[in-house]
Design a protein around this motif. Structure first.
Motif, PDB file in Angstrom:
ATOM      1  N   SER A   1       4.496  -5.614  -4.039  1.00  0.00           N
ATOM      2  CA  SER A   1       3.152  -5.228  -3.620  1.00  0.00           C
ATOM      3  C   SER A   1       2.959  -3.710  -3.747  1.00  0.00           C
ATOM      4  O   SER A   1       3.816  -2.920  -3.335  1.00  0.00           O
ATOM      5  CB  SER A   1       2.906  -5.651  -2.172  1.00  0.00           C
ATOM      6  OG  SER A   1       1.674  -5.122  -1.697  1.00  0.00           O
ATOM      7  N   VAL A   2       1.808  -3.303  -4.290  1.00  0.00           N
ATOM      8  CA  VAL A   2       1.516  -1.874  -4.414  1.00  0.00           C
ATOM      9  C   VAL A   2       1.172  -1.276  -3.058  1.00  0.00           C
ATOM     10  O   VAL A   2       1.171  -0.044  -2.894  1.00  0.00           O
ATOM     11  CB  VAL A   2       0.355  -1.638  -5.408  1.00  0.00           C
ATOM     12  CG1 VAL A   2       0.759  -2.080  -6.802  1.00  0.00           C
ATOM     13  CG2 VAL A   2      -0.913  -2.346  -4.959  1.00  0.00           C
ATOM     14  N   ARG A   3       0.872  -2.110  -2.067  1.00  0.00           N
ATOM     15  CA  ARG A   3       0.532  -1.652  -0.723  1.00  0.00           C
ATOM     16  C   ARG A   3       1.665  -1.957   0.258  1.00  0.00           C
ATOM     17  O   ARG A   3       1.432  -2.105   1.458  1.00  0.00           O
ATOM     18  CB  ARG A   3      -0.776  -2.305  -0.256  1.00  0.00           C
ATOM     19  CG  ARG A   3      -1.974  -1.933  -1.132  1.00  0.00           C
ATOM     20  CD  ARG A   3      -3.237  -2.634  -0.665  1.00  0.00           C
ATOM     21  NE  ARG A   3      -3.567  -2.273   0.713  1.00  0.00           N
ATOM     22  CZ  ARG A   3      -4.225  -1.177   1.062  1.00  0.00           C
ATOM     23  NH1 ARG A   3      -4.618  -0.316   0.122  1.00  0.00           N
ATOM     24  NH2 ARG A   3      -4.487  -0.912   2.331  1.00  0.00           N
ATOM     25  N   ARG A   4       2.872  -2.023  -0.256  1.00  0.00           N
ATOM     26  CA  ARG A   4       4.007  -2.383   0.584  1.00  0.00           C
ATOM     27  C   ARG A   4       4.242  -1.380   1.710  1.00  0.00           C
ATOM     28  O   ARG A   4       4.185  -0.168   1.524  1.00  0.00           O
ATOM     29  CB  ARG A   4       5.264  -2.453  -0.290  1.00  0.00           C
ATOM     30  CG  ARG A   4       6.505  -2.940   0.454  1.00  0.00           C
ATOM     31  CD  ARG A   4       7.723  -2.862  -0.448  1.00  0.00           C
ATOM     32  NE  ARG A   4       8.105  -1.471  -0.697  1.00  0.00           N
ATOM     33  CZ  ARG A   4       8.808  -1.077  -1.760  1.00  0.00           C
ATOM     34  NH1 ARG A   4       9.184  -1.954  -2.674  1.00  0.00           N
ATOM     35  NH2 ARG A   4       9.129   0.196  -1.901  1.00  0.00           N
ATOM     36  N   LYS A   5       4.511  -1.923   2.893  1.00  0.00           N
ATOM     37  CA  LYS A   5       4.901  -1.128   4.057  1.00  0.00           C
ATOM     38  C   LYS A   5       6.277  -1.609   4.506  1.00  0.00           C
ATOM     39  O   LYS A   5       6.751  -2.651   4.052  1.00  0.00           O
ATOM     40  CB  LYS A   5       3.889  -1.323   5.193  1.00  0.00           C
ATOM     41  CG  LYS A   5       2.453  -0.978   4.822  1.00  0.00           C
ATOM     42  CD  LYS A   5       1.500  -1.380   5.934  1.00  0.00           C
ATOM     43  CE  LYS A   5       0.052  -1.157   5.545  1.00  0.00           C
ATOM     44  NZ  LYS A   5      -0.876  -1.620   6.603  1.00  0.00           N
TER      45      LYS A   5
ATOM     46  N   CYS B   1       6.852   4.515   6.610  1.00  0.00           N
ATOM     47  CA  CYS B   1       5.637   4.092   5.906  1.00  0.00           C
ATOM     48  C   CYS B   1       4.843   5.298   5.393  1.00  0.00           C
ATOM     49  O   CYS B   1       4.391   5.315   4.244  1.00  0.00           O
ATOM     50  CB  CYS B   1       4.766   3.251   6.849  1.00  0.00           C
ATOM     51  SG  CYS B   1       3.167   2.756   6.165  1.00  0.00           S
TER      52      CYS B   1
ATOM     53  N   PRO C   1       6.997   5.930   1.314  1.00  0.00           N
ATOM     54  CA  PRO C   1       6.533   4.567   1.049  1.00  0.00           C
ATOM     55  C   PRO C   1       7.254   3.897  -0.114  1.00  0.00           C
ATOM     56  O   PRO C   1       7.262   2.666  -0.213  1.00  0.00           O
ATOM     57  CB  PRO C   1       5.037   4.755   0.743  1.00  0.00           C
ATOM     58  CG  PRO C   1       4.928   6.173   0.271  1.00  0.00           C
ATOM     59  CD  PRO C   1       5.938   6.933   1.077  1.00  0.00           C
TER      60      PRO C   1
ATOM     61  N   ASP D   1       4.460  -4.458   7.511  1.00  0.00           N
ATOM     62  CA  ASP D   1       4.154  -5.829   7.117  1.00  0.00           C
ATOM     63  C   ASP D   1       5.031  -6.764   7.945  1.00  0.00           C
ATOM     64  O   ASP D   1       6.117  -6.372   8.410  1.00  0.00           O
ATOM     65  CB  ASP D   1       4.439  -6.045   5.624  1.00  0.00           C
ATOM     66  CG  ASP D   1       3.538  -5.207   4.740  1.00  0.00           C
ATOM     67  OD1 ASP D   1       2.343  -5.085   5.070  1.00  0.00           O
ATOM     68  OD2 ASP D   1       4.032  -4.669   3.729  1.00  0.00           O
TER      69      ASP D   1
END
Length: 433
Positions: free
Chosen positions: A15-19, A108, A112, A139
């Protein structure tokens, strides 16, 4: 042992929005193993640190959130060089160090590109204690005991799992007897990874029961460890009462069944603790099948299930012969085991929140109600091939916009107003259509 959640972990990694990830789950459901296996497969190296009984590590987090210093500590503890984009960092037993949980916010925001995951027992309880939980900065995924389809894979029955996944009624029918035997086996073994591994390795249900009793002992030890004597007594009493509640025809949780004189106000926090710890599942009553179902929930009336059907068997003292041979004791308790099984599959395999319905002034009851998309599915559970569904029929006539389903040992059958689905096929919701 393959776990279906591996696909979700891959999706998280890409995921490009990975946390940073928090993997929730009760003790002994396989969180640590899954994270290590995922790291070994999809990263160049894994930096694993365990915060349990490790005051030196805790002190590093207590000293502040200087990430270069913390990452140097992770490298020293794990013996692995930490390289963003290549290394998977695992912070295990994170409930033992609340400030390590808070540090995920800084991972985060500041690094990141570094893949970080935290796991630990009783996380949902720890979130409310000590330093703050990093809301919006992590996440989350939930891991449960192996569902029945995962159990088929683990016991070298992958072809049968593929048949379930196919949804092909003509393929499922000829294997009904085999599925029935495997289902009874699953009722005893359950889905706790150690129990399943013990069965696969030994083919001895006695060994499985010893493992289950060890897990139950560990749960009770955790309860006593994390709480004072008074609170622990209430929680243990509620936990041990599950077989008595589920063995009743009316499976609503009644506080007076815990022991004579038990009062709701004394035990409500105990129920909350059990559900937050992940070792019990609360199924609230709803007053009507409206959307969303949660808006019609009555939290004061509920059923309470264990996290795993095999552990329920162990907690109940049911021996292997009771289930495998189907003696009188199993016959008496099979309704409870079947409802436990269905609840477990709805939660763990179908990712659904179960409710139930009962009439205000009659004995009519629907075992489960679930919401899928814009549809409300009233579900009746049958432990055998009994196809009488008086309560479900009355409910369907009262609420004609619902989608009635019956789960039983019978094969697929459409009766116009209702569809019967075999118990072994319910993990694939495509089979409900």
């Amino acid at each position: 042992m393959e776990r279906f959640l591996m696909d979700d972990l891959i999706g998280w990694k890409d995921s490009v929005r990975r946390k940073p990830l928090v993997l929730n789950g009760a003790r002994q459901v396989g969180k640590t193993w899954l994270l290590k296996e995922f790291g070994a497969r999809y990263f160049e190296n894994v930096a694993y640190v365990n915060l349990d009984n490790n005051p030196g590590l805790a002190a590093q987090f207590d000293a502040g959130y200087d990430l270069p210093r913390l990452l140097l500590m992770v490298q020293a503890e794990s013996g692995q060089k930490v390289t963003p984009g290549k290394t998977f960092v695992i912070l295990d037993e994170i409930q033992e160090c609340p400030k390590a949980l808070t540090s995920l916010k800084y991972f985060c925001e500041n690094v990141p590109e570094l893949a970080v995951a935290a796991a630990g027992s009783l996380l949902s309880i720890t979130f409310h204690e000590g330093t703050g939980y990093p809301v919006g900065k992590v996440d989350m995924l939930d891991l449960y005991p192996l569902n029945f389809r995962e159990y088929l894979d683990a016991t070298d029955n992958s072809t049968l799992r593929e048949i379930v996944d196919s949804g092909d009624e003509h393929l499922l029918g000829p294997f009904a007897v085999k599925f029935k035997e495997l289902l009874k086996q699953y009722y005893f073994v359950g889905g706790m990874p150690e129990s399943v591994s013990a069965f696969v390795e030994s083919d001895d249900l006695g060994v499985v029961r010893a493992v289950q009793e060890g897990i139950l002992f560990g749960y009770e030890r955790d309860i006593s460890k994390h709480l004072g004597a008074a609170s622990a007594e209430y929680i243990l009493s509620a936990w041990r009462s599950l077989p008595a509640h589920l063995g009743q025809e009316n499976k609503k949780f009644v506080f007076g069944h815990i022991k004579d004189g038990a009062r709701a106000r004394d035990y409500r926090s105990a129920i909350t603790w059990l559900t937050q710890a992940g070792i019990a599942t609360k199924v609230p009553r709803v007053s009507k099948p409206g959307i969303p179902l949660v808006s019609y929930a009555d939290e004061s009336a509920f059923k309470l299930f264990a996290l795993d059907v095999g552990l329920l068997c162990a907690l109940s003292g049911l021996d292997a012969s009771s289930i495998v041979d189907g003696n009188a004791l199993f016959t008496e308790f099979k309704g409870a085991l079947t409802e436990q099984y269905v609840c477990q599959q709805l939660v763990s395999d179908c990712d659904l929140k179960p409710f139930y319905w009962s009439a205000e002034n009659s004995s009519g009851e629907i075992d489960f109600l679930i919401q899928r998309g814009s549809g409300i599915y009233p579900i009746e559970v049958k432990a055998e091939e009994n196809l009488r569904s008086k309560s479900l029929r009355a409910f369907s006539e009262r609420y004609p916009d619902t989608v009635p389903r019956r789960f039983s040992l019978s094969g697929f059958r459409d009766q116009g107003w209702m569809r019967n689905v075999p118990l072994h096929a319910i993990g694939n919701p495509k089979n409900w259509e």
